[in-house]
Design a protein around this motif. Sequence first.
Motif, PDB file in Angstrom:
ATOM      1  N   GLU A   1     -11.249   2.755  -4.374  1.00 14.55           N
ATOM      2  CA  GLU A   1     -11.130   1.829  -5.500  1.00 14.55           C
ATOM      3  C   GLU A   1     -10.428   2.428  -6.709  1.00 14.55           C
ATOM      4  N   LYS A   2      -9.769   3.570  -6.543  1.00 18.11           N
ATOM      5  CA  LYS A   2      -9.061   4.222  -7.647  1.00 18.11           C
ATOM      6  C   LYS A   2      -7.598   4.414  -7.281  1.00 18.11           C
ATOM      7  N   ILE A   3      -6.708   4.210  -8.237  1.00 21.85           N
ATOM      8  CA  ILE A   3      -5.293   4.487  -8.008  1.00 21.85           C
ATOM      9  C   ILE A   3      -5.083   5.993  -8.157  1.00 21.85           C
ATOM     10  N   ILE A   4      -4.557   6.608  -7.116  1.00 21.47           N
ATOM     11  CA  ILE A   4      -4.409   8.072  -7.127  1.00 21.47           C
ATOM     12  C   ILE A   4      -2.942   8.513  -7.083  1.00 21.47           C
ATOM     13  N   GLY A   5      -2.018   7.580  -7.283  1.00 21.83           N
ATOM     14  CA  GLY A   5      -0.607   7.955  -7.297  1.00 21.83           C
ATOM     15  C   GLY A   5       0.278   6.852  -6.776  1.00 21.83           C
ATOM     16  N   CYS A   6       1.439   7.232  -6.285  1.00 23.36           N
ATOM     17  CA  CYS A   6       2.414   6.246  -5.834  1.00 23.36           C
ATOM     18  C   CYS A   6       3.289   6.828  -4.729  1.00 23.36           C
ATOM     19  N   THR A   7       3.926   5.937  -3.988  1.00 23.04           N
ATOM     20  CA  THR A   7       4.926   6.333  -3.010  1.00 23.04           C
ATOM     21  C   THR A   7       6.292   5.925  -3.543  1.00 23.04           C
ATOM     22  N   ALA A   8       7.308   6.677  -3.146  1.00 17.65           N
ATOM     23  CA  ALA A   8       8.649   6.408  -3.675  1.00 17.65           C
ATOM     24  C   ALA A   8       9.686   6.815  -2.640  1.00 17.65           C
ATOM     25  N   GLU A   9      10.908   6.391  -2.885  1.00 23.10           N
ATOM     26  CA  GLU A   9      12.018   6.776  -2.036  1.00 23.10           C
ATOM     27  C   GLU A   9      13.249   7.009  -2.903  1.00 23.10           C
ATOM     28  N   LYS A  10      14.151   7.810  -2.400  1.00 21.13           N
ATOM     29  CA  LYS A  10      15.392   8.043  -3.122  1.00 21.13           C
ATOM     30  C   LYS A  10      16.135   6.722  -3.231  1.00 21.13           C
ATOM     31  N   GLU A  11      16.571   6.364  -4.432  1.00 21.34           N
ATOM     32  CA  GLU A  11      17.249   5.091  -4.646  1.00 21.34           C
ATOM     33  C   GLU A  11      18.443   4.962  -3.710  1.00 21.34           C
ATOM     34  N   GLY A  12      18.401   3.924  -2.866  1.00 15.44           N
ATOM     35  CA  GLY A  12      19.475   3.675  -1.913  1.00 15.44           C
ATOM     36  C   GLY A  12      19.343   4.431  -0.605  1.00 15.44           C
ATOM     37  N   ILE A  13      18.307   5.275  -0.459  1.00 19.18           N
ATOM     38  CA  ILE A  13      18.121   6.060   0.775  1.00 19.18           C
ATOM     39  C   ILE A  13      16.685   5.844   1.244  1.00 19.18           C
ATOM     40  N   LYS A  14      16.471   4.877   2.140  1.00 22.13           N
ATOM     41  CA  LYS A  14      15.122   4.460   2.512  1.00 22.13           C
ATOM     42  C   LYS A  14      14.357   5.494   3.326  1.00 22.13           C
ATOM     43  N   ASN A  15      15.061   6.370   4.027  1.00 21.67           N
ATOM     44  CA  ASN A  15      14.349   7.325   4.876  1.00 21.67           C
ATOM     45  C   ASN A  15      13.987   8.617   4.149  1.00 21.67           C
ATOM     46  N   GLN A  16      14.292   8.703   2.850  1.00 18.73           N
ATOM     47  CA  GLN A  16      13.912   9.875   2.070  1.00 18.73           C
ATOM     48  C   GLN A  16      12.757   9.478   1.163  1.00 18.73           C
ATOM     49  N   LYS A  17      11.524   9.716   1.641  1.00 19.50           N
ATOM     50  CA  LYS A  17      10.340   9.195   0.974  1.00 19.50           C
ATOM     51  C   LYS A  17       9.535  10.317   0.326  1.00 19.50           C
ATOM     52  N   PHE A  18       8.775   9.926  -0.717  1.00 21.10           N
ATOM     53  CA  PHE A  18       7.957  10.873  -1.455  1.00 21.10           C
ATOM     54  C   PHE A  18       6.576  10.264  -1.684  1.00 21.10           C
ATOM     55  N   ARG A  19       5.629  11.150  -1.922  1.00 21.55           N
ATOM     56  CA  ARG A  19       4.263  10.731  -2.247  1.00 21.55           C
ATOM     57  C   ARG A  19       3.788  11.587  -3.416  1.00 21.55           C
ATOM     58  N   PHE A  20       3.469  10.932  -4.522  1.00 20.89           N
ATOM     59  CA  PHE A  20       3.042  11.640  -5.719  1.00 20.89           C
ATOM     60  C   PHE A  20       1.584  11.296  -6.010  1.00 20.89           C
ATOM     61  N   HIS A  21       0.746  12.332  -6.110  1.00 18.59           N
ATOM     62  CA  HIS A  21      -0.653  12.128  -6.431  1.00 18.59           C
ATOM     63  C   HIS A  21      -0.895  12.519  -7.884  1.00 18.59           C
ATOM     64  N   SER A  22      -1.766  11.775  -8.547  1.00 19.63           N
ATOM     65  CA  SER A  22      -2.087  12.091  -9.933  1.00 19.63           C
ATOM     66  C   SER A  22      -3.436  11.479 -10.295  1.00 19.63           C
ATOM     67  N   ASP A  23      -4.055  12.056 -11.305  1.00 19.60           N
ATOM     68  CA  ASP A  23      -5.321  11.501 -11.782  1.00 19.60           C
ATOM     69  C   ASP A  23      -5.105  10.153 -12.462  1.00 19.60           C
ATOM     70  N   PHE A  24      -3.929  10.006 -13.095  1.00 19.10           N
ATOM     71  CA  PHE A  24      -3.622   8.777 -13.805  1.00 19.10           C
ATOM     72  C   PHE A  24      -2.177   8.367 -13.521  1.00 19.10           C
ATOM     73  N   THR A  25      -1.970   7.077 -13.357  1.00 18.84           N
ATOM     74  CA  THR A  25      -0.639   6.532 -13.115  1.00 18.84           C
ATOM     75  C   THR A  25      -0.342   5.479 -14.175  1.00 18.84           C
ATOM     76  N   ILE A  26       0.823   5.616 -14.812  1.00 15.29           N
ATOM     77  CA  ILE A  26       1.230   4.681 -15.864  1.00 15.29           C
ATOM     78  C   ILE A  26       2.476   3.919 -15.407  1.00 15.29           C
ATOM     79  N   VAL A  27       2.402   2.603 -15.430  1.00 16.00           N
ATOM     80  CA  VAL A  27       3.546   1.762 -15.091  1.00 16.00           C
ATOM     81  C   VAL A  27       4.328   1.462 -16.370  1.00 16.00           C
ATOM     82  N   ALA A  28       5.588   1.885 -16.392  1.00 17.75           N
ATOM     83  CA  ALA A  28       6.451   1.677 -17.567  1.00 17.75           C
ATOM     84  C   ALA A  28       7.834   1.238 -17.108  1.00 17.75           C
TER      85      ALA A  28
END
Length: 537
Positions: free
Chosen positions: A180-207
């Motif tokens: 029940e807690k947001i612990i980060g986000c998943t991402a990919e290199k812009e324009g390159i769908k097979n290059q993925k990342f996973r970032f964990h953090s105590d807090f995530t801010i959407v801006a």
Amino acid sequence: MEIKKYDVTIIGAGIAGMVAAYECLNKGLKVLLIDRNTKEHFGGLAKLSFGGMALVNTPLQRRLGIKDSPSIALKDWHSFANFKKEDRFPKLWAEMYVNESLGQVYHWLYGFGLKFFPAVNWVERGMYQSGNSVPRYHVLWGTGHRLVERFQELLLQHQNVRKLEIIFECKVTDLIKENEKIIGCTAEKEGIKNQKFRFHSDFTIVATGGITGNLEAVRNNWYKPWGKAPNEMLNGSHPFADGLVHTAVSRLGGNVTHLDKMWNYAAGIPHPKPEFDHHGLSLIPCKSALWLDHTGNRIGPEPLVTGYDTNELCRRISSLEKPYTWQVLNWKIASKELAVSGSEHNPMIRDRKLFSFLKEILFGNHRLIHQLKKESDHFIVADDLQTLVKEMNHLNQDSSIDYDVIHDVIRSYDEMIKRGKSFWNDEQIRKIQQARAWRSEKFRTCSPKPILNANSGPLIAIKLRLITRKSLGGIQTDLESRVLDPLGNPIPGLYAIGEAAGFGGGGASGFKSLEGTFLSGCILTARSAAKSICSLK
């Protein structure tokens, strides 16, 4: 998939993200700042903005004899916002804004050496309901470009800069939720769908900004009482402001509200040097120009005049038969009144060249007219009305403008002006006179003179379309910028700031903005989020 761990992940490196990062670094937190755009666009739309902010009861206002207060500003705000009973959090953010903009924005920025031009403009005065009852629009000396430049310096020269990581050209595709807690986000290199990342953090801010860079999303969320959205609009935002992360937040239980509330502009032209499809420039339309429909008739019965109610201008234009309008004026009017919103076409203010700026104010901004004449086919200059009409129809590739119609419209207006002040009976003239009564506006607004006047230079016609800009709605937040679920409960670990949060509460401005509440709203919501996060670390 590579996993990295941080104290705070901030999605979006516009001014809201930059301010939040700076405040978190001050407390020694490990910060990740992610942005979809390239390093050259660090700062987002703020870097391209004019740098105007609606601020309340500032020393500059008092120096100019403007009597303002949070209570006056809040009354004005509610008049324009048209809040509903259920808009609890937008109302709280509106109250926060009028009470805190002086200390948390004006004085705070001044502490970083950022100053405001020594004039306060009076915009959004209201037409059918009161707006700004006093002038509040403060312009940063250096525009939004200097604001971003200064915060780049503050971040990259910070004593804790080793705790800051910035990743550009990286698109966040989803948020990660565990227990029940947001612990980060998943991402990919812009324009390159097979290059993925996973970032964990105590807090995530959407801006991430709003949705107005996605014209399909704008049309899908168009305010229903206005009918169907225009089939032609320009993009005054950026394609990366597409609502992708809004969808992710909603999918995980966050409440996204008021996406049908937008702050668009009525006077856009295609950008002469476009960076993406439908890229537009937002002009500040001239008060003394005649605003005409596609046939050359004056739009009425009440004429369109800028500076009073931008939202109403957009409503009326969106209801016209064709999705474009014309402004017809002369060179003398344009040299005094015409402007383009943003830092790009205001180099004297952006680069802080005071003498050159004052010269343009006193003698006319002929530089801008020559530039638009050279670069834009939507900016037509001709020595006589017949040639002007011919060029207007050529641009449209039709004959929708009838010379006799437009000639009668302009002649009727000119003859009324020639009768003298005692016989002026026109709402546009009344608004021009009202604008000129305020000293800042007098320098930028012509005294009424005939348009067909040989002594006023060539004639000008500008073809205009609606242009998108800001989302007034967004991810609902409390006064700590924590993302809320539909029941008003905070989602642990998740924050939203700036335009992504509707500048606070999922729609702090309500239906209409008092203008200039955007950059300052980004700062207030970002500082609120950082304060909340730092108190928990």
